[in-house]
Design a protein around this motif. Structure first.
Motif, mmCIF file in Angstrom:
data_model
loop_
_atom_site.group_PDB
_atom_site.id
_atom_site.type_symbol
_atom_site.label_atom_id
_atom_site.label_comp_id
_atom_site.label_asym_id
_atom_site.label_seq_id
_atom_site.Cartn_x
_atom_site.Cartn_y
_atom_site.Cartn_z
ATOM 1 N N ILE A 1 27.686 7.769 7.224
ATOM 2 C CA ILE A 1 27.922 8.357 5.997
ATOM 3 C C ILE A 1 26.283 8.073 5.419
ATOM 4 N N ALA A 2 25.680 8.917 4.960
ATOM 5 C CA ALA A 2 24.276 8.642 4.383
ATOM 6 C C ALA A 2 24.504 9.161 3.004
ATOM 7 N N SER A 3 24.366 8.348 2.045
ATOM 8 C CA SER A 3 24.456 8.492 0.568
ATOM 9 C C SER A 3 23.242 8.411 -0.011
ATOM 10 N N LEU A 4 22.673 9.488 -0.503
ATOM 11 C CA LEU A 4 21.233 9.445 -1.176
ATOM 12 C C LEU A 4 21.704 9.577 -2.621
ATOM 13 N N SER A 5 21.067 8.870 -3.715
ATOM 14 C CA SER A 5 21.299 8.740 -5.122
ATOM 15 C C SER A 5 20.051 9.204 -5.925
ATOM 16 N N LEU A 6 20.480 10.315 -6.875
ATOM 17 C CA LEU A 6 19.131 10.664 -7.841
ATOM 18 C C LEU A 6 19.520 10.553 -9.202
ATOM 19 N N GLY A 7 18.638 10.185 -10.380
ATOM 20 C CA GLY A 7 18.948 10.171 -11.623
ATOM 21 C C GLY A 7 19.285 8.753 -12.041
ATOM 22 N N HIS A 8 20.206 8.740 -12.918
ATOM 23 C CA HIS A 8 20.465 7.285 -13.464
ATOM 24 C C HIS A 8 21.241 6.303 -12.804
ATOM 25 N N ALA A 9 20.891 5.199 -12.783
ATOM 26 C CA ALA A 9 21.609 4.308 -11.696
ATOM 27 C C ALA A 9 23.012 4.032 -11.956
ATOM 28 N N LEU B 1 37.303 0.142 1.034
ATOM 29 C CA LEU B 1 37.048 1.098 -0.048
ATOM 30 C C LEU B 1 35.994 1.330 -0.919
ATOM 31 N N HIS B 2 35.462 2.184 -1.335
ATOM 32 C CA HIS B 2 34.531 2.292 -2.184
ATOM 33 C C HIS B 2 34.668 3.272 -3.108
ATOM 34 N N GLY B 3 33.894 2.996 -4.606
ATOM 35 C CA GLY B 3 34.198 3.942 -5.529
ATOM 36 C C GLY B 3 32.859 3.688 -6.445
ATOM 37 N N ILE B 4 32.829 4.717 -7.535
ATOM 38 C CA ILE B 4 31.899 4.523 -8.583
ATOM 39 C C ILE B 4 32.797 4.344 -9.709
ATOM 40 N N PRO B 5 32.663 3.116 -10.411
ATOM 41 C CA PRO B 5 33.315 2.973 -11.859
ATOM 42 C C PRO B 5 32.797 3.777 -12.877
ATOM 43 N N LYS B 6 33.822 3.846 -13.901
ATOM 44 C CA LYS B 6 33.353 4.302 -15.166
ATOM 45 C C LYS B 6 32.565 3.415 -15.774
ATOM 46 N N THR B 7 31.660 3.737 -16.900
ATOM 47 C CA THR B 7 30.966 2.657 -17.560
ATOM 48 C C THR B 7 30.885 3.154 -18.994
ATOM 49 N N ARG B 8 30.754 2.275 -20.037
ATOM 50 C CA ARG B 8 30.837 2.643 -21.514
ATOM 51 C C ARG B 8 29.363 2.645 -21.883
ATOM 52 N N ARG B 9 28.320 2.348 -20.872
ATOM 53 C CA ARG B 9 27.055 2.632 -21.541
ATOM 54 C C ARG B 9 26.528 4.028 -21.596
ATOM 55 N N ALA B 10 25.514 4.018 -22.194
ATOM 56 C CA ALA B 10 24.985 5.564 -22.250
ATOM 57 C C ALA B 10 23.920 5.757 -21.132
ATOM 58 N N VAL B 11 24.604 6.725 -20.065
ATOM 59 C CA VAL B 11 23.875 6.806 -19.036
ATOM 60 C C VAL B 11 23.426 8.386 -18.919
ATOM 61 N N GLY B 12 22.742 8.710 -18.274
ATOM 62 C CA GLY B 12 22.053 9.903 -17.911
ATOM 63 C C GLY B 12 22.779 10.449 -16.808
ATOM 64 N N PRO B 13 22.422 11.887 -16.386
ATOM 65 C CA PRO B 13 23.182 12.366 -15.249
ATOM 66 C C PRO B 13 22.773 11.566 -13.916
ATOM 67 N N ARG B 14 23.791 11.630 -12.801
ATOM 68 C CA ARG B 14 23.337 11.216 -11.604
ATOM 69 C C ARG B 14 23.773 12.182 -10.722
ATOM 70 N N VAL B 15 22.922 12.587 -9.595
ATOM 71 C CA VAL B 15 23.433 13.208 -8.597
ATOM 72 C C VAL B 15 23.427 12.372 -7.373
ATOM 73 N N ASN B 16 24.556 12.515 -6.428
ATOM 74 C CA ASN B 16 24.585 12.002 -5.418
ATOM 75 C C ASN B 16 24.849 13.005 -4.161
ATOM 76 N N LEU B 17 24.197 12.780 -3.037
ATOM 77 C CA LEU B 17 24.336 13.630 -1.828
ATOM 78 C C LEU B 17 24.602 12.582 -0.813
ATOM 79 N N THR B 18 26.224 12.986 0.012
ATOM 80 C CA THR B 18 26.574 12.182 0.928
ATOM 81 C C THR B 18 26.469 13.140 2.160
ATOM 82 N N PHE B 19 25.692 12.760 3.172
ATOM 83 C CA PHE B 19 25.638 13.538 4.200
ATOM 84 C C PHE B 19 26.362 12.999 5.275
ATOM 85 N N ARG B 20 27.232 13.881 6.099
ATOM 86 C CA ARG B 20 28.091 13.319 6.943
ATOM 87 C C ARG B 20 28.201 14.790 8.039
ATOM 88 N N ARG B 21 29.184 14.154 9.336
ATOM 89 C CA ARG B 21 29.112 15.085 10.235
ATOM 90 C C ARG B 21 30.701 15.469 10.580
#
Length: 207
Positions: free
Chosen positions: A123-131, A168-188
């Motif tokens: 699984i190749a996961s590319l991130s764009l935008g806010h960390a 298991l993996h996940g992206i937790p919520k955050t109370r910090r002010a964050v901008g948009p994030r795009v994640n592209l997860t390539f798979r077969r």
């Protein structure tokens, strides 16, 4: 014996700043984002993010009560797919695009262990935008181990081997002010269509 460390490769700035800026702007404006409903423990709920399932025509699968039929490849994302396939040493035929618009958008605990991905998917996961934080924890109960990355603009994380079997993996919520994030997860996907929809594959909130 279960590996104490997941089989993951992290590459900071896989894309240059200009490449990442251009691809983020393209994804935000050109992709047909939707907020999908899933069946979670008997209830239909809206996922806390926007998604696009994209890929080759036969890359169809059923997850948590929903059939995911891919939209045709976007030219820029397909070019990225070809580049990643070369660098990762594997062929991808689909990509799950996720848009996290703010800190309350998240991804619950889960593993990419659907049968159509095979026993040891890449699984190749590319991130764009806010960390955002990307966290892994063992499936085994009582094991407090954690591994975490801050996935930023243009970063790449590749999960291999038995990672999906034991972690298991996940992206937790955050109370910090964050901008948009795009994640592209390539798979077969290995087959044209395989039914998944298992209860244990449903997301559990990490927020």
């Amino acid at each position: 014996m279960v590996n104490s460390v997941p089989d993951c490769d992290f590459t900071a700035d896989y894309l240059t700043a200009t490449e990442a800026d251009n691809l983020l702007a393209h994804c935000l404006t050109a992709l047909p984002w939707q907020q999908e409903d899933i069946l979670l423990f008997g209830r239909t709920v809206a996922q806390p993010r926007l998604q696009v399932w994209m890929g080759e025509p036969d890359a169809v699968y059923r997850y948590s009560g929903t059939d995911f039929v891919p939209v045709p490849w976007d030219a820029q994302i397909r070019a990225l797919c070809t580049r990643l396939a070369r660098d990762c040493g594997t062929r991808f035929n689909s990509v799950l695009c996720n848009l996290y618009q703010h800190g309350q958008h998240s991804m619950g605990w889960h593993a990419d262990d659907e049968p159509e991905l095979g026993p040891e998917p890449v699984i190749a996961s590319l991130s764009l935008g806010h960390a955002r934080r990307f966290v892994l924890r063992p499936r085994a109960k009582g094991n407090p181990d954690r591994h975490e990355w801050s996935l930023g603009h243009g970063d790449l994380l590749v999960m291999r081997g038995q990672t999906q079997q034991h972690w298991l993996h996940g992206i937790p919520k955050t109370r910090r002010a964050v901008g948009p994030r795009v994640n592209l997860t390539f798979r077969r996907l290995l087959g044209a269509e395989v039914s998944a929809g298992r209860a244990e594959s449903a997301e559990i909130d990490v927020g």
